[in-house]
Structures are given as C-alpha cells and as structure tokens.
Design a protein around this motif. Sequence first.
Motif, mmCIF file in Angstrom:
data_model
loop_
_atom_site.group_PDB
_atom_site.id
_atom_site.type_symbol
_atom_site.label_atom_id
_atom_site.label_comp_id
_atom_site.label_asym_id
_atom_site.label_seq_id
_atom_site.Cartn_x
_atom_site.Cartn_y
_atom_site.Cartn_z
ATOM 1 N N ASN A 330 -14.944 15.857 -4.386
ATOM 2 C CA ASN A 330 -13.890 14.951 -3.803
ATOM 3 C C ASN A 330 -14.729 13.864 -3.174
ATOM 4 O O ASN A 330 -15.746 14.201 -2.830
ATOM 5 C CB ASN A 330 -12.819 15.973 -3.083
ATOM 6 N N VAL A 403 -8.434 7.119 -4.580
ATOM 7 C CA VAL A 403 -7.365 7.158 -4.105
ATOM 8 C C VAL A 403 -7.683 7.688 -2.440
ATOM 9 O O VAL A 403 -7.928 8.916 -2.249
ATOM 10 C CB VAL A 403 -6.214 7.559 -4.288
ATOM 11 N N LYS A 404 -7.681 6.724 -1.541
ATOM 12 C CA LYS A 404 -8.072 7.283 -0.041
ATOM 13 C C LYS A 404 -7.103 8.242 0.357
ATOM 14 O O LYS A 404 -5.859 8.138 0.184
ATOM 15 C CB LYS A 404 -8.233 5.961 0.794
ATOM 16 N N GLY A 405 -7.644 9.337 0.827
ATOM 17 C CA GLY A 405 -6.799 10.215 1.597
ATOM 18 C C GLY A 405 -6.212 11.424 0.564
ATOM 19 O O GLY A 405 -5.467 12.265 0.745
ATOM 20 N N LYS A 406 -6.596 11.184 -0.766
ATOM 21 C CA LYS A 406 -6.114 11.943 -1.922
ATOM 22 C C LYS A 406 -7.139 12.343 -2.663
ATOM 23 O O LYS A 406 -8.174 11.812 -2.880
ATOM 24 C CB LYS A 406 -4.934 11.362 -2.632
ATOM 25 N N ASP A 407 -7.188 13.778 -3.209
ATOM 26 C CA ASP A 407 -7.967 14.178 -4.055
ATOM 27 C C ASP A 407 -7.195 14.247 -5.547
ATOM 28 O O ASP A 407 -6.603 15.197 -5.866
ATOM 29 C CB ASP A 407 -8.443 15.509 -3.708
ATOM 30 N N ILE A 408 -7.415 13.391 -6.434
ATOM 31 C CA ILE A 408 -7.006 13.216 -7.589
ATOM 32 C C ILE A 408 -8.076 13.068 -8.625
ATOM 33 O O ILE A 408 -8.895 12.297 -8.417
ATOM 34 C CB ILE A 408 -5.983 12.010 -7.806
ATOM 35 N N ASP A 422 -3.749 16.733 -9.117
ATOM 36 C CA ASP A 422 -3.843 16.393 -7.805
ATOM 37 C C ASP A 422 -4.317 17.684 -7.017
ATOM 38 O O ASP A 422 -3.811 18.707 -7.266
ATOM 39 C CB ASP A 422 -2.644 15.887 -7.152
ATOM 40 N N THR A 424 -5.368 17.780 -3.656
ATOM 41 C CA THR A 424 -5.548 17.447 -2.337
ATOM 42 C C THR A 424 -5.352 18.711 -1.313
ATOM 43 O O THR A 424 -5.843 18.954 -0.387
ATOM 44 C CB THR A 424 -4.394 16.207 -1.900
ATOM 45 N N ASP A 425 -4.255 19.238 -1.806
ATOM 46 C CA ASP A 425 -4.071 20.756 -1.184
ATOM 47 C C ASP A 425 -4.919 21.613 -2.240
ATOM 48 O O ASP A 425 -4.313 22.060 -3.207
ATOM 49 C CB ASP A 425 -2.453 21.040 -1.289
ATOM 50 N N ARG A 478 1.044 7.524 -6.890
ATOM 51 C CA ARG A 478 0.061 8.227 -6.228
ATOM 52 C C ARG A 478 -1.347 7.753 -6.551
ATOM 53 O O ARG A 478 -2.268 7.818 -6.078
ATOM 54 C CB ARG A 478 0.428 9.612 -6.676
ATOM 55 N N THR A 479 -1.548 7.053 -7.631
ATOM 56 C CA THR A 479 -2.934 6.547 -8.230
ATOM 57 C C THR A 479 -2.995 4.987 -8.396
ATOM 58 O O THR A 479 -4.105 4.493 -8.437
ATOM 59 C CB THR A 479 -2.959 7.201 -9.754
#
Length: 500
Positions: A330, A403-408, A422, A424-425, A478-479
């Motif tokens: 990530n 995407v900042k702050g997200k793991d996609i 996704d 992120t979690d 989200r993207t």
Amino acid sequence: MILLNESRTRHRRLGVAAACAGLLATLLAAVPAAATPDPGDGPAVEREVSQNARTEVAEAIADGEIPGQDEIIHSANIEHLVNIPKDVLPGTNTDLAFQGKYAFSGNYDGFRIFDISNPKAPKTVSQVLCPGSQNDISVAGDLLFLSTDSSRSDSSCNSTTQPVTEKSSWEGMKVFDISDKANPQYVAAVETACGSHTHTLVPQRKNVYVYVSSYSPNAAYPDCQPPHDGISVIKVPRKAPEKAAIVNFPVLFPGEGPDGGGNPGGPTNPGVSKTTGCHDITVLPDKDLAAGACMGDGILFSIEDPENPKIIDRVQDNVNFAFWHSATFNQKANKVVFTDELGGGGAATCTAEIGPDKGADGIYDIVGKGDKRKLVFRSYFKIDRPQAPTEVCVAHNGSLIPVKGKDIMVQAWYQGGVSVWDFTDSAHPKEIAYFERGPVNTERLTTAGPWSAYYYNGYIYSNDIAKGLDVLKIHDRRTDPAKYVRLPELNVQTQPDYFD
C-alpha cells in the motif's frame, strides 16, 4: 448483458461436478503448471471436463447465474471503453508497462507498443517478434527489458526452442533501446541461472538494477542447478546498456541441503510449493523496501544496498497458500498484499468447493520499525462472483489505485475478470467494482482472461491472455481522486510514491 445494480454476491452452485474428490486433491497438491524452467512457447493446452460439468455450465448460463460465452458484464461503476485484439503476435498476452503516452504489452511471441494518448482508441506503434516465454516487460527511460524463461537456441530474436538439458541453451534478460518507439533496437542480452520468469527494476540515476526471479532447478539442467535459493542482480548502465552484466546472486533462503533453506513443500507441507527461488518481487525504491513472493515463502527485505538486499522478515502459510505469486504494497508501506497462484494458472480455482481462503490474496500488516519489522497476517480476499468449471480463474497481477488515505487496488483474475477492491481495513477487504467476460469455452477448461490489470493516469488497462488489450474507466467517488495523479512512467513491480 450489463449488470447495473446488483452486487452479484450470489450463492454459487457451480463446480460440484468438476471438483470430484480426486481432481480437487490433485489440484491442491499440484506444483503450478508454469513453474518449470522451460514452460514452452505454445498456447495453453485445453483440457476436457466431465459431461456433468458441461451440463452445469449450460444450465448456469441459461439461468443467468453466469454470463454467456464471451459475454461482457460489469458493475455499474465500470465502463468498458475499447478492446484491441491481438495482431501479428498470436501468443499469450502477459504483463504491461507504461511511459508517457505509451503502453507496452508483453506477449510470448514478443512485445507490442501502443500509443494511448487517446485511451478510447489506442493505436499500435510497433510490434516486435522475439519469442521466448513469458516476456515479462518493463521500461526505464530509453530502455525496455524483456524476460525469457524458456530454453532457446541462442539469445537472438530468431532463436528456436531447444531442450533445457543442453548446455548451449539460453535463457535470461533482453534489453532494447526504445528511444524510437516505432523502431526498437535489441542492444543487450544477459544469461541468468534458470532463466528469467519475471524481473523487477530498481532504477537509479546512472544505472538500472534488475532483480531476476526464476526457479525450479534440476540437476539435469546445466544452467539451472540446485540449490537455486536467490535472485540474479543485473546492473545496466543507462548510457551503455550493452555492458549489462550480473553483479551478484544474493541468497535469500540460506540453509543446508541441496535446496537451501526455503519452504520444503510436500510432503512436509502438503499442497505447498517447495521454495527454489522467487516468482516475483515488488520494490518501493523511495523506502528502500521490497517484498518477494517466493513459491512457498513471502519475504520482506531491505534494498538500501541494491546489489546486496537483506532479509527483514519471512512468512509462510502452509494451510491456505500453494504458491506465493506476487506482492503489492500500500502507499504507506505498512501493508503488503500477497497473491496465491493456486493451480499455477491452469485450473478452475474460483469455486465453492475450494472456498474463499485457498487461492486468495493474503493481506499482511507491516508492524515495527527498521530491521525489526514483521509481516502480520490479517485476512484473505477472493472474488466471490460465480465462475464456471471450464474457466481458469486465479489471483494474478494488479496495482494500486492511488487515493490518499485509502488502500484500493485493481487486480486480474484470469477468467474471473478484473476486480477493484478496498483493503483499507486490512481485516475486512471488499470488492467495489468488477469487469469480466463469460467463459471462452463451455466444454473445455481453458486458460484465458486478464493476465494483468493496472491503473495508469486515470484508466485501467487489462492485458487479456486471449482477447487483447482492454481499456476500462472507473466512475466511483471512492476512486475518483486518483484521476488527478499523473505518472511519467509506471512499472507496477517498481511501485512509485504516487503523492511525492
């Protein structure tokens, strides 16, 4: 048929006839079909399935449970812009690389360069015939790198297949000058032990280091002797690529015995591949960090000294992973996604019988600092869209969507299609978009579908093994921020700092 509103998380009844006890046991214990020093240069062999399985496929299509043969379906937030079929290179399509307005497509028969300045209408700039599976591809400035993992009569693009048992056979890395995209020039070749299944670039100002991943040694192979427990490191001067040469072979799995210290595989660990090298490596040059997917092992290592990488941590999953295939960090470098190539890219592994954990992605958090960092398992992710027993489906190559702050990330699954998901979690990953075709064959198990699916400058590019290049556009809040991130060059296994 285009599905616009439903999530398609339907219960699967497919695969019961195809996965009888004997076949399933064979699949889970199998070494990946492509995991040999000489996988050959021909197309994948189709295999018959039972009459019951063929009936299941026909009924599933009739009931709308899966799309029809070659029928395209996708989620509402994915738009299919265009497909560019294969042209003069009929072999298996493989990996992709990007530079400016160009996309570079690997193929078992060579490579193809596209002008993607208009992603809705890519144009062919050149096609280079240079057979030698699997032609894993990368670019750096005016240089293009191509992996050869099949025994050839020599290093030229006119070579022919030759037994791996012959000492004169050649496998390794090829280097091309692509300063003129319409007329690439072959400038260097470096033979490497056990060939080059994949490679990863560690670019520097004056030189490009190439980490060569290869495996499956055999005492009968003169140029692929056991133990083969490391990687070849090639140094390529940017201004004198003809001087490219191996500068080290760091041992990543030290140990006593003929096979080094990697995972012993079966019978100690049934259904797990014995580690005899690495399949793929992903590096984060800005953080001097790398992750290796190495057959029976996943590793985290430092590349602060690129000629002498140093292992930080190593993990195994002897319950659900059969073959550690690839890795993706990530953006914050506190997670790694490892993929499992269950069945070696030659089996229908996305079935209810095999389940959600085998043949899945494994998500690991990176905890701690420096040389004390550890890989800690969090969860599995696997597509749950129904797949037919005639569809080779396997976790394969993908990339981050920045995407900042997200793991996609977007990922290829062969005939499972393209998945956007996704993590992120890291304990609760979820799919948020998809694109796929129905089975290419309803009577025989067939290798096809996306080999690679990567996000580059606002679009998803998917290199379909059989169908050619697909260009997709994702429309999702989200993207959406990712479309503002522009890169001058992208080799996915050399992950950039997207926000620097």
